[in-house]
Scaffold this motif. Structure first.
Motif, mmCIF file in Angstrom:
data_model
loop_
_atom_site.group_PDB
_atom_site.id
_atom_site.type_symbol
_atom_site.label_atom_id
_atom_site.label_comp_id
_atom_site.label_asym_id
_atom_site.label_seq_id
_atom_site.Cartn_x
_atom_site.Cartn_y
_atom_site.Cartn_z
ATOM 1 N N CYS A 60 0.376 -1.083 0.356
ATOM 2 C CA CYS A 60 -0.332 0.248 -0.007
ATOM 3 C C CYS A 60 1.082 1.183 0.321
ATOM 4 O O CYS A 60 1.532 1.290 0.965
ATOM 5 N N ALA A 61 0.674 1.779 -0.717
ATOM 6 C CA ALA A 61 1.713 3.447 -1.208
ATOM 7 C C ALA A 61 1.025 4.722 -0.900
ATOM 8 O O ALA A 61 1.486 5.406 -1.269
ATOM 9 N N CYS A 63 -1.345 6.193 -0.519
ATOM 10 C CA CYS A 63 -2.342 6.993 -1.665
ATOM 11 C C CYS A 63 -3.609 7.496 -1.795
ATOM 12 O O CYS A 63 -3.867 8.837 -2.420
ATOM 13 N N GLY A 64 -3.884 6.824 -1.060
ATOM 14 C CA GLY A 64 -6.019 7.598 -1.134
ATOM 15 C C GLY A 64 -6.568 7.215 -2.329
ATOM 16 O O GLY A 64 -7.691 7.720 -2.417
ATOM 17 N N CYS A 66 -7.892 4.469 -3.330
ATOM 18 C CA CYS A 66 -9.265 4.260 -2.836
ATOM 19 C C CYS A 66 -10.539 4.412 -2.473
ATOM 20 O O CYS A 66 -11.551 3.740 -2.641
ATOM 21 N N CYS A 128 -7.989 0.986 -6.847
ATOM 22 C CA CYS A 128 -6.232 1.241 -6.243
ATOM 23 C C CYS A 128 -5.964 -0.210 -7.500
ATOM 24 O O CYS A 128 -5.520 -0.458 -7.862
ATOM 25 N N PHE A 130 -3.178 -1.149 -7.780
ATOM 26 C CA PHE A 130 -2.147 -1.742 -7.118
ATOM 27 C C PHE A 130 -3.775 -3.445 -6.654
ATOM 28 O O PHE A 130 -3.116 -4.661 -6.695
HETATM 29 S S1 SF4 Z 1 -5.611 2.634 -3.450
HETATM 30 FE FE1 SF4 Z 1 -4.846 0.813 -2.963
HETATM 31 S S2 SF4 Z 1 -1.613 1.326 -2.621
HETATM 32 FE FE2 SF4 Z 1 -3.264 3.399 -1.983
HETATM 33 S S3 SF4 Z 1 -4.056 4.119 -0.264
HETATM 34 FE FE3 SF4 Z 1 -5.500 2.688 -0.681
HETATM 35 S S4 SF4 Z 1 -4.538 0.611 -0.496
HETATM 36 FE FE4 SF4 Z 1 -3.110 2.141 -0.048
#
Ligand code: SF4
Ligand code: HEM
Ligand code: HEM
Ligand code: SF4
Lengths: 462, 220
Positions: A60-61, A63-64, A66, A128, A130
């Motif tokens: 998990c980066a 990055c928000g 999601c 997300c 990823f």
């Molecule tokens: S989008 Fe994925 S990588 Fe970015 S905060 Fe949410 S869970 Fe983490």
């Protein structure tokens, strides 16, 4: 009265989420000893926390991205505490960092988050980059809560019912058989000679429903019986445990019971030497049978084909086993239930049925895999009345989405899932949307030719 | 003194960081694979190359997912940042020359002007991420000191490398900082959240396989 029997009158004015009145979490958690918490968590992290947990947490980066996926976040004024990664941060992330040394208060909050602020709907996987599965992480938290015995009482009650009776609603065997006979009798007035076969060996189809159907929605059994009989299908239900395909243990973190329930269900179908399981219009039951339960039993796929009502109805209509003689005339929109669309890819078949049975169709936006959850799923509605108000307020975006569909003409929502019905009914009432909700079986039952040649043929055979 | 340090950082430490990066990456991926085989067998059972690639492609092609289209600026920055971050050091004339000197192999290199621009792109990307982290509540909520630290770690070799390449005052110091921070960055990839580079194909590929193979749905 609502299907779930516990809707309260709510006012639209208040802004903040109401204080939740569920003392079961407090009571259960207050009994815990501090070392008990860490012992249970350590054991679970060691035994069950594998590559997925580790990789998700590390990859998990932060990055928000999601956030925009989650209706809880969007509906609560974008409060980051409700974002998918925000919920992970408040729960499993801290649990792992503190190696399980967390307080009783922490467990209470984690329980509330995992059980009532995430529907395990997996929409965030689509946002997300990823593909981090926040639903998996929230199930992990629920698993911890389950092993600590801290679970909201209403959903725990359904899990108890599952353990004791193998159905979700404490339906006793005689009540169940009675319901089938009763529906058969009623339906015979409409279609003379109609049958609801019970425990008939070697039928082609094992038809399974969910516990709430005999309890609150017996008309669905009636409609299914009419459809089966008119189409001349070879089908059966069972009087024994295994008739209920629902599975609330899947949502309480009770993996062992989840597996036992599915085993009983599969065995009921196999014992009767049926060729496939056809399920009613339920989402979470479909997930539990086709995706989750089989895994806990160690099977990559279910031991016999499992068909959701959407696929089944689509098949009946395309094979002309039932003829649609008139079309539903109110404009409809379609709510894609998470568990059969994001979780089962049935969205195009559903639209195929609508095309054949409805006069006028309006898409809501977003739709298909990107549809918003109803906020009842993932067991939230089963956490009961203490959370109803919070649940409805935490899905303002759904109300906006429905209101838009309404402004484009839609009057009726088709939602082929029991939980979605419960959730959408509450939303429609609270936000005063004045729309109605239907199952596909309601629509098909109303629009089909009940004097199909196959019908009489099949009924003559009995 | 400066000469000694230069000698150490540009000699043995280069090796150390490269070995740490390569061996560390292999170790991380293999040990994670073993852990999956032991405790998360679903990941291996359900992995499906076709669906994995289908999903990965939708997430490494700019704007191929709805999520990316909804955030056009973030996507543009994220892609240019990552592309420049990976390509610049590999195709930089100074680096190609150093490698030619030691191993007598060489490849195509970037014209200086373009390398400068790509370096600045990476630095700008870091600044963008930094600001985004500080001002967007949903990102700030997820942020702790390590996130700022990692951003600084990425920016350091690019900023100092750029400084040195322009032959601005303090060239020697900048170069030493550059080389040192570059080595630290490289060596840290397998052991920090930068390991997202190693695990991206697996997390995305696994979800793609689950969505494609089991759930018959798109995940982009
Ligand atoms: S989008 Fe994925 S990588 Fe970015 S905060 Fe949410 S869970 Fe983490
Ligand atoms: C991951 C690690 C590294 C990165 C990201 C990196 C990146 C860069 C960048 C961006 C520049 C400036 C390019 C420009 O603006 O034109 C540069 C220059 C340079 N780098 Fe690196 N570098 C790294 C590691 C190293 C190492 C380990 C060495 C030496 C052993 C090294 C030696 C140099 C030299 C000599 C220059 C040229 C300075 C000049 O022009 O005089 N770099 N590097
Ligand atoms: C090819 C491999 C890589 C892939 C697929 C990848 C992918 C991603 C993704 C999807 C994000 C999330 C946010 C965004 O979209 O930008 C991200 C963030 C980030 N990546 Fe990578 N990455 C890779 C390699 C690297 C490497 C090698 C580094 C550094 C050494 C790095 C540094 C970062 C940083 C610092 C961020 C965080 C941005 C922030 O603070 O919000 N990435 N990466
Ligand atoms: S699974 Fe659904 S409810 Fe849970 S965090 Fe993700 S988007 Fe929100």
């Amino acid at each position: 009265m609502s299907y779930w029997g516990f809707r309260k009158v709510m006012s639209v004015s208040a802004k903040a989420l109401p204080k939740v009145l569920d003392d079961s979490i407090d009571k259960a958690a207050d009994r815990l000893a501090a070392d008990q918490i860490s012992a249970v968590i350590e054991r679970l992290l060691y035994n069950e926390g594998g590559a997925r947990l580790k990789t998700y947490m590390e990859t998990c980066a932060h990055c928000g991205l999601c956030s925009d996926a989650c209706h809880h976040y969007l509906s609560n004024n974008k409060d980051p505490k409700f974002s998918p990664a925000g919920k992970v941060r408040q729960t499993i992330d801290l649990i792992i960092r503190k190696k399980g040394n967390v307080s009783i208060e922490f467990i209470k909050r984690a329980c509330e988050i995992a059980f009532t602020e995430c529907n395990l709907c997996r929409r965030c996987v689509l946002y997300c980059p990823f593909g981090i599965d926040v639903a998996y992480l929230m199930i992990f938290v629920r698993r911890i809560c389950h092993q600590l015995g801290v679970v909201p009482k209403f959903i725990q009650d359904t899990a108890h019912s599952h353990s004791a009776t193998f159905n979700q609603m404490w339906v006793k065997e005689d009540e169940w058989i009675d319901t089938l006979f009763w529906q058969e009798e009623e339906a015979r007035e409409e279609i003379p000679g109609l049958r609801i076969p019970v425990d008939q060996e070697c039928a082609e189809i094992f038809y399974s429903v969910i516990g709430p159907e005999p309890k609150f929605r017996a008309q669905l059994i009636y409609q299914a019986a009419v459809i089966m009989n008119v189409a001349g299908m070879s089908w059966t239900m069972t009087a024994k445990p295994g008739w209920d395909s629902s599975n609330m243990c899947m949502y309480t973190g009770d993996h062992e019971m989840t597996a036992r329930l599915k085993k009983v269900h599969f065995e009921a179908a196999l014992r009767l030497k049926t060729k496939r399981i056809v399920m009613g219009e339920c989402g979470h039951a479909f997930r539990s049978v086709t995706d989750v339960g089989n895994r806990y039993l160690g099977w990559k796929a279910p031991p016999l084909p499992v068909v959701h009502a959407i696929e089944f109805y689509h098949e009946l209509i395309s094979n002309k086993r039932i003829n649609i003689v008139q079309k539903f005339d109110k404009p409809v929109t379609f709510h894609d239930p998470c568990n059969i669309v994001r979780g089962g890819g049935l969205h195009e078949l559903a639209r195929g049925i609508i095309d054949k049975t409805c006069e006028h169709f309006v898409e809501m936006h977003p739709n298909r895999e990107h549809n918003y959850c109803c906020n009842a799923g993932g067991g939230i509605i089963n956490c009961g009345p203490p959370y109803t108000s919070k649940r409805v307020r935490s899905n303002r975006v759904k109300a906006d989405q429905l209101r838009d569909a309404k402004s484009w003409g839609a009057r009726t929502i088709i939602a082929p899932c029991h939980n979605c019905h419960g959730g959408l009914e509450d939303i429609i009432k609270f936000y005063q949307l004045d729309m109605d909700i239907k199952f596909f079986s309601d629509i098909i039952y109303g629009c089909m030719d009940k004097n199909h040649p196959l019908t009489t043929e099949a009924i003559k055979k009995y | 003194m400066m000469h000694d340090i230069y000698y150490i950082v540009s000699g043995p430490m280069v090796w150390i960081s490269m070995v740490l990066f390569a061996a560390g990456s292999l170790y991380r991926v293999f040990s994670m694979g073993l852990l999956a085989a032991k405790k998360d067998h679903v990941v291996i059972s359900y992995m499906n190359i076709r669906y994995a690639l289908r999903s990965i492609l939708h997430w490494i092609i700019p704007y191929a997912s709805i999520s990316m289209r909804r955030r056009p600026v973030m996507t543009a920055v994220a892609f240019s940042f990552h592309i420049c971050l990976i390509l610049t050091p590999i195709f930089l004339l100074a680096h190609v020359l150093l490698i030619k000197e030691s191993w007598n192999i060489s490849w195509w290199y970037l014209p200086d002007r373009i390398a400068d621009a790509m370096t600045l792109t990476v630095i700008a990307g870091c600044i963008f991420f930094l600001i985004r982290r500080a001002i967007r509540p949903e990102v700030r909520y997820l942020t702790d000191a390590s996130d700022y630290f990692l951003l600084a770690l990425v920016a350091a070799p690019f900023a100092s490398g750029f400084w040195a390449a322009q032959h601005w005052p303090g060239y020697n110091l900048a170069l030493v900082i550059h080389i040192l921070s570059g080595e630290v960055l490289l060596a840290s990839i397998p052991f920090t959240r930068f390991s997202h580079m190693l695990f991206f194909p697996f997390t995305r590929g696994y979800m793609g396989s689950e969505f494609g193979g089991v759930r018959k749905a798109k995940d982009w």
